[in-house]
Every structure is written in structure tokens, then in C-alpha cells.
Design a protein around this motif. Structure first.
Motif, short mmCIF file in Angstrom:
data_model
loop_
_atom_site.label_atom_id
_atom_site.label_comp_id
_atom_site.label_asym_id
_atom_site.label_seq_id
_atom_site.Cartn_x
_atom_site.Cartn_y
_atom_site.Cartn_z
N LEU A 193 0.84 -1.19 0.00
CA LEU A 193 0.00 0.00 0.00
C LEU A 193 0.88 1.25 0.00
O LEU A 193 2.08 1.17 0.29
CB LEU A 193 -0.91 -0.01 1.23
CG LEU A 193 -1.93 -1.16 1.30
CD1 LEU A 193 -2.58 -1.23 2.67
CD2 LEU A 193 -3.00 -0.98 0.22
N PRO A 194 0.32 2.42 -0.31
CA PRO A 194 1.12 3.65 -0.34
C PRO A 194 1.88 3.92 0.97
O PRO A 194 2.96 4.52 0.95
CB PRO A 194 0.06 4.74 -0.60
CG PRO A 194 -1.00 4.04 -1.37
CD PRO A 194 -1.06 2.66 -0.80
N ASP A 195 1.31 3.49 2.09
CA ASP A 195 1.99 3.72 3.37
C ASP A 195 3.03 2.64 3.69
O ASP A 195 3.62 2.62 4.77
CB ASP A 195 0.98 3.83 4.52
CG ASP A 195 0.18 2.54 4.72
OD1 ASP A 195 0.49 1.53 4.04
OD2 ASP A 195 -0.74 2.53 5.55
N GLY A 196 3.25 1.72 2.72
CA GLY A 196 4.29 0.71 2.90
C GLY A 196 3.81 -0.59 3.51
O GLY A 196 4.56 -1.57 3.56
N ARG A 197 2.57 -0.62 3.99
CA ARG A 197 2.06 -1.87 4.58
C ARG A 197 1.69 -2.85 3.47
O ARG A 197 1.28 -2.46 2.38
CB ARG A 197 0.83 -1.60 5.45
CG ARG A 197 1.14 -0.92 6.77
CD ARG A 197 -0.13 -0.73 7.60
NE ARG A 197 -1.10 0.10 6.89
CZ ARG A 197 -2.34 -0.28 6.62
NH1 ARG A 197 -2.77 -1.49 6.95
NH2 ARG A 197 -3.18 0.52 5.97
N GLN B 188 -0.76 -5.76 2.08
CA GLN B 188 -2.17 -6.11 2.23
C GLN B 188 -2.36 -7.61 2.03
O GLN B 188 -1.96 -8.17 1.00
CB GLN B 188 -3.00 -5.33 1.20
CG GLN B 188 -4.50 -5.48 1.38
CD GLN B 188 -5.26 -4.64 0.36
OE1 GLN B 188 -4.67 -4.01 -0.51
NE2 GLN B 188 -6.59 -4.67 0.46
#
Length: 262
Positions: A81-85, A87
Motif C-alpha cells: 500500500l502507499p503507506d508501505g504496509r 495487504q
């Protein structure tokens, strides 16, 4: 150099760690297995071999690190995801990934109320929707392949342990897996039945099946393995050809292990 060194990578294990509470079972494992290669994991009980196998098959989720099959990250979306997490995939998507991998356990886990033939037919019919006639032909062919063509109508209780394990192998093959994982497939068998199961594994290796095998059978490792991987206390300490690892161990820990099993 292995004859498989030019083949594409099927399994890539990168920095996999696994903890259960305070127990650190895997402490950063890296493993590469190429198409057509047989990797044999050896080591003392409790060294993390079975847990590593279960992480490859998504029966356990790595605490850190990742597993890729054919370059595809297992259990997660391809991109973070954009925040680096990362999914997680949905259960149905994980099941689809796992369906490409056949796994055979120490215990046979056959359905006791089904014949050998019906055990092998079950997943292709129920999971893949294969017509029963096609599934039966395939199942009979696979039972023939593992030397049990004449036991198709026998129930598990009427089969020896070695025969039950061979049915379990045929059942795993019925899903047309790209690779096979074996978790100590002979450890629950009487000694005289071990060879009949190892013979099936040797035939699969000769046919080019990509396999990862956890076993204490060092003769099998020496004869069949393209890569022998020695694990101890959650780490891969040595890996290489059977000649390198079994005949010329480098670490004192591996030397001690081999002295106890050979």
C-alpha cells in the motif's frame, strides 16, 4: 554445479522468521529451489524444518520475511500500500495459491470412510469441479503410478502404513501441483515400509517434480537431493550438494549431527 542451475526459480524464501509467543522457531531463513530440483531439509528435531515447510505452503504465516513462488509473493498483494504496509490476500485467494502446491504429512490424513480411489478423486471433483469419470480415470492412473492399482477399492484400514502414505501422495498429485512438499513422509512407518514410499519419491524426482523433503533418511538425501539443507535452532547453517554437506561438513554442529544419524 547442479544440472538444474539454469532452471527458473520456483521457491524463494527471503529472511523468513517465525515466532510463537516468546519461542523463536525460525530466525531468518533464506532458501532458493529451482524447477526440477529436490531440496532435502535435514537437522535435529525442533530445528524448524517443518515450520519452514508450513510457511512455504501458507499453513503458517511468517512473522517476518516473505515466500515467493514463481516470483509471486505468497499471502499478500503483489505491491504494498502507499503507506508501505502489505495487504493480505483473502482466504479464497490464499487457497488458490496453495492449490498449486501438493503437501504430504507424517500422518496420512486419509478419509477413513472413503476407498483409496475415492480419496484420490475427492479434491479434483470437489475443488476443481472435474467430472467424476475424468477424476476416476486420473485417480486410477495415479494409484497405478504409486504401485497401488490393485488397491483402488480398499479402505485405509485395509492398507498398510506405507500403502496409505502412497495413497496420500497420489491424492496430492491429483491436483496437478507445480511442486511437492513432504514433511517427514516416512517417520510414522515401520522400517520395512520406508523404502516403498522413498521409491515413489525417487520416481517423482526422476520425472522432474520440484520437491522439498524434510527427512531423516540420509541415504535418500545422498541419492536424490540436488540440494541438502542443514537446519539447527531455526537457522540454515549449511547447504549445498549431498557431497558437500554430508561428505564434507564444515561446522562442528553438522559433524555432530551426522555422527548421530549415520
Amino acid at each position: 554445479m547442479s544440472q538444474n542451475d539454469e532452471n527458473p526459480v520456483v521457491i524463494q524464501v527471503e529472511g523468513v522468521r517465525k515466532t510463537f509467543g516468546d519461542l523463536h522457531v525460525l530466525k531468518g531463513c533464506d532458501l532458493t529451489v529451482r524447477s526440477g530440483e529436490v531440496a532435502v531439509l535435514v537437522g535435529p528435531s525442533g530445528s524448524g524444518k517443518s515450520t519452514l515447510l508450513r510457511c512455504i505452503n501458507q499453513l503458517e504465516e511468517p512473522t517476518a520475511g516473505r515466500v515467493l513462488i514463481d516470483g509471486v509473493v505468497q499471502g499478500y498483494r503483489a505491491e504494498p500500500l502507499p503507506d508501505g504496509r502489505w495487504q493480505k490476500l483473502r482466504p479464497a485467494e490464499i487457497a488458490a495459491q496453495r492449490s498449486r502446491i501438493g503437501m504430504v504429512f507424517q500422518r496420512f490424513h486419509l478419509f477413513p470412510h472413503l476407498t483409496a480411489l475415492a480419496n484420490v478423486m475427492e479434491a479434483p471433483v470437489q475443488v476443481r469441479g472435474l467430472p467424476r469419470a475424468a477424476a476416476e480415470k486420473k485417480a486410477r492412473d495415479l494409484l497405478e503410478r504409486v504401485g497401488l492399482g490393485d488397491r483402488a477399492d480398499h479402505y485405509p484400514s485395509e492398507l498398510s502404513g506405507g500403502q496409505q502414505q502412497r495413497v496420500a501422495i497420489a491424492r496430492a498429485l491429483a491436483m496437478d501441483p507445480e511442486l511437492m512438499l513432504f514433511d517427514e513422509p516416512t517417520s510414522a512407518l515401520d522400517p520395512e515400509l520406508v523404502s516403498e514410499v522413498l521409491s515413489v519419491l525417487k520416481d517423482l524426482a526422476a520425472d522432474g517434480m520440484t520437491m522439498v523433503v524434510v527427512t531423516h533418511e540420509m541415504g535418500f538425501a545422498r541419492e536424490v537431493a540436488d540440494q541438502v539443507v542443514f537446519m539447527d535452532e531455526g537457522r540454515i547453517l549449511e547447504s549445498g550438494t549431498a557431497e558437500q554437506v554430508i561428505d564434507h561438513p564444515e561446522s562442528e554442529r553438522l559433524k555432530g549431527f551426522l555422527a548421530s544419524v549415520l
